[in-house]
Scaffold this active site. Structure first.
Site, PDB file in Angstrom:
ATOM      1  N   GLU A 291       0.826  -1.214   0.000  1.00 30.05           N
ATOM      2  CA  GLU A 291       0.000   0.000   0.000  1.00 30.05           C
ATOM      3  C   GLU A 291       0.861   1.266   0.000  1.00 30.05           C
ATOM      4  O   GLU A 291       0.544   2.234  -0.688  1.00 30.05           O
ATOM      5  CB  GLU A 291      -0.967  -0.005   1.198  1.00 30.05           C
ATOM      6  CG  GLU A 291      -2.008  -1.132   1.161  1.00 30.05           C
ATOM      7  CD  GLU A 291      -2.822  -1.186  -0.132  1.00 30.05           C
ATOM      8  OE1 GLU A 291      -3.065  -0.125  -0.735  1.00 30.05           O
ATOM      9  OE2 GLU A 291      -3.196  -2.289  -0.562  1.00 30.05           O
TER      10      GLU A 291
ATOM     11  N   HIS B 277       2.067   2.003  -3.477  1.00 29.68           N
ATOM     12  CA  HIS B 277       1.087   2.713  -4.321  1.00 29.68           C
ATOM     13  C   HIS B 277       1.231   4.227  -4.118  1.00 29.68           C
ATOM     14  O   HIS B 277       1.162   4.999  -5.066  1.00 29.68           O
ATOM     15  CB  HIS B 277      -0.347   2.334  -3.935  1.00 29.68           C
ATOM     16  CG  HIS B 277      -0.867   1.083  -4.605  1.00 29.68           C
ATOM     17  ND1 HIS B 277      -0.848   0.892  -5.970  1.00 29.68           N
ATOM     18  CD2 HIS B 277      -1.457  -0.026  -4.085  1.00 29.68           C
ATOM     19  CE1 HIS B 277      -1.398  -0.283  -6.261  1.00 29.68           C
ATOM     20  NE2 HIS B 277      -1.770  -0.872  -5.132  1.00 29.68           N
TER      21      HIS B 277
ATOM     22  N   GLU C  38      -0.605  -2.570 -10.024  1.00 28.57           N
ATOM     23  CA  GLU C  38      -0.442  -3.673  -9.084  1.00 28.57           C
ATOM     24  C   GLU C  38       0.974  -4.264  -9.145  1.00 28.57           C
ATOM     25  O   GLU C  38       1.569  -4.533  -8.115  1.00 28.57           O
ATOM     26  CB  GLU C  38      -1.497  -4.756  -9.338  1.00 28.57           C
ATOM     27  CG  GLU C  38      -2.868  -4.381  -8.829  1.00 28.57           C
ATOM     28  CD  GLU C  38      -2.839  -3.912  -7.386  1.00 28.57           C
ATOM     29  OE1 GLU C  38      -2.409  -4.674  -6.517  1.00 28.57           O
ATOM     30  OE2 GLU C  38      -3.193  -2.761  -7.132  1.00 28.57           O
TER      31      GLU C  38
HETATM   32 ZN   LIG Z   1      -2.571  -2.682  -4.877  1.00 30.55          ZN
END
Ligand SMILES: [Zn+2]
Length: 278
Positions: A141, A144, A203
């Site tokens: 996370e 990101h 991702e």
């Molecule tokens: Zn993700």
């Protein structure tokens, strides 16, 4: 001559100008990305959203869980700081004011907003099973946020759904809709009922960077395999959680992570290793 241009053409022309002005490069991977929203706007909006999110949700009373989230979060924060410094990219953390929270929730989710506001939901903490699993989630996370995927998603949304207007204008003109789109862009939940899946590119980037961060933080990157295998299993059991639509957990992801692990092992070998209790 201008009279001959249709409004459609003028709009396309405006969008092209916006696109030319708004290209940025993702740190580390070097991918070009659309980034229309200034960092200061992103960070101040993030801080507000984080504050109102916490006010509207129940903070967990599990003191052990809270301690664990803070411990793992802080270790990963330090790993990110070390890594970006070594890459000459410390400026990416300008304006960051890290916070780690655990909220009581039956939803499976976790997110990090730009500026370092990290929220873990109790259900995903349980799914993490141990400190190593939690490091996978928090590393992913935070990655990101560092790669500015939220800004890119929000820019795409502003362009596709609002004709490329500035975030501040969107917030002033359509506050509720814009706030919901923001939550969608940053993985905080799909209040509009239509969730944009995070792109494969995002991702993969978050998996790669997350593996680097967790390894520097002293967590064996192999925990990522077990974690995503558990996620794949939960997802196959038709779990209705949003996390699975934003984070497809499948063989392809696990294969890609397996391929990446040898390249991040050196970070783990050099780290101050954490002994994970199971
Ligand atoms: Zn993700």
């Amino acid at each position: 001559m201008y009279k001959l241009l249709s409004s459609h053409k003028i709009l396309s022309f405006t969008l092209i100008i916006i696109l030319i002005q708004s290209c940025a490069t993702v740190p580390i991977t070097g991918r070009r990305q659309l980034k229309m929203i200034p960092d200061e706007t992103i960070q101040s909006t993030s801080a507000e959203q984080y504050k109102s999110f916490l006010a509207e949700h129940k903070i967990s009373s599990d003191s052990r869980g809270i301690r664990l989230v803070k411990k793992v979060g802080t270790r990963i924060q330090h790993a990110v700081e070390m890594y970006l410094e070594s890459e000459g990219l410390s400026h990416l953390l300008d304006g960051y004011d890290w916070e780690f929270s655990l909220i009581e929730s039956k939803e499976l989710n976790a997110w990090c907003m730009p500026g370092g506001k990290v929220v873990v939901y109790t259900k995903i903490l349980k799914a993490a099973q141990n400190e190593g699993g939690l490091a996978v989630i928090i590393g992913h996370e935070i990655a990101h946020a560092i790669a500015e995927h939220g800004n890119e998603r929000m820019s795409q949304i502003l362009l596709a759904q609002m004709g490329g207007i500035a975030l501040s204008t969107a917030l002033a003109q359509r506050p509720q809709q814009t706030q919901q789109l923001w939550m969608d862009a940053f993985g905080m939940g799909a209040s509009l009922g239509v969730l944009l899946p995070f792109s494969r590119t995002h991702e993969s980037e978050a998996d790669h960077l997350g593996l680097i961060f967790m390894s520097i933080a002293g967590y064996d990157p192999n925990y990522a395999i077990g974690f995503w295998e558990r996620m794949a299993e939960m997802s196959e059991n038709n779990a209705p959680d949003e996390f699975f639509s934003t984070h497809p957990s499948d063989e392809r992801r696990i294969r890609e992570i397996q391929k990446l692990i040898p390249s991040v092992m050196e970070y783990y070998e050099d780290s101050d290793k954490v002994t994970v209790r199971h």
